[in-house]
Design a protein around this motif. Sequence first.
Motif, short mmCIF file in Angstrom:
data_model
loop_
_atom_site.label_atom_id
_atom_site.label_comp_id
_atom_site.label_asym_id
_atom_site.label_seq_id
_atom_site.Cartn_x
_atom_site.Cartn_y
_atom_site.Cartn_z
N UNK A 103 2.12 -9.71 20.61
CA UNK A 103 2.85 -8.53 20.45
C UNK A 103 3.73 -8.33 19.88
N UNK A 104 3.84 -9.78 19.04
CA UNK A 104 4.71 -9.16 18.14
C UNK A 104 4.32 -8.35 16.56
N UNK A 105 3.05 -9.53 16.67
CA UNK A 105 2.06 -8.54 15.33
C UNK A 105 1.61 -7.07 15.52
N UNK A 106 1.54 -7.09 16.66
CA UNK A 106 1.43 -5.20 17.10
C UNK A 106 2.49 -4.38 16.79
N UNK A 107 3.73 -5.03 17.20
CA UNK A 107 4.84 -3.89 17.19
C UNK A 107 4.96 -4.16 15.71
N UNK A 108 4.46 -5.56 14.67
CA UNK A 108 4.97 -5.29 13.45
C UNK A 108 4.50 -4.04 12.03
N UNK A 109 3.12 -4.28 13.21
CA UNK A 109 1.95 -3.28 12.09
C UNK A 109 1.71 -1.75 12.65
N UNK A 110 2.06 -1.81 13.84
CA UNK A 110 2.37 -0.22 14.34
C UNK A 110 3.52 0.22 13.67
N UNK A 111 4.75 0.03 14.24
CA UNK A 111 5.85 0.56 14.12
C UNK A 111 6.44 -0.02 12.30
N UNK A 112 6.39 -1.23 12.12
CA UNK A 112 6.91 -1.66 11.29
C UNK A 112 6.05 -1.73 9.55
#
Length: 303
Positions: A103-112
């Motif tokens: 989930x951390x990877x997905x958030x970093x990729x999609x939002x950050x």
Amino acid sequence: MMTIFLYSLMCFIFGTTFLAIKVGVDEGFPPFLSAGIRFMAAGAILYVLLLARKKTTWKLLWRKELMLTGLSLTFITFACLYWAEQFISSGIAAVLSASAPIMIILIQTALLRVKITKASICGVLLGFLGVVCLFLPGLSIAWDIHWIIGCGIILIGQIGYAAGSIYSGKTVETFKEESPMALNAVQMIYGGLLLLLLSLFTGETAPAITMPGFLSIVYLTLAGSMIAHTIYYYLVAKTNAFLPSTWLYVSPLIALTIGRLFYKEIVHPVMLIGVMLILCSLVLVNLEKIMQIISIKKMASSK
């Protein structure tokens, strides 16, 4: 030897907390109330101890950064976990909870807009397949809507945990002079308070106290929230930030094993495939960090 012992103890405690939660909710203890008591008590005890040792100050209680951390790391994550364990096994709850790095990877990729490696992309895809395998028993073997919803709710909780982990990294930088244990204690206090408010809002009532239910809360408060997290921060200080986090690789297997042996939880072969896929995905997602540690050790041993 002491590091190995403490690491093993931490992994064991984290692995057993999922069954302890399951025992508590099965004994009829309302999920939000039991979670609120656990974190409010653990956070308050740790904070008072740190105050007594002059390791922190009262002003830390009023920082909005820690309120937000408590909202995401403790409130969202454990409100979802405790509620879901009314309907799914403790072992599967543990495996789904290990999806936080994905989930951390997905958030970093999609939002950050953080660029990720090919290994991480493969890890995310493997993790997704693993989650599908954990959902399948509820979909195909016996249609169980509560199982499906429970699995989904835990994943939502892990999104909260991932967001809180990213935000807490900035919080630690903001409070460099503060003990990480003090920061964790305050966020647990706020998370526990929010859980108790949710319990009140949803109309949960105090149950008839049974010995297993009482012992589960005591164990989760003292061992799960105080001892294990203290060991975690000790290992961070004595080793590195990555090593203690590898409890995610070990604890789900412990949770599955003790759930099967001591609570007769069903472990379907499809679930085992999902477990292995998720654990492999964790390795791929963290492959760069793992290789860095290996190279550092090789350099140290060659000197």
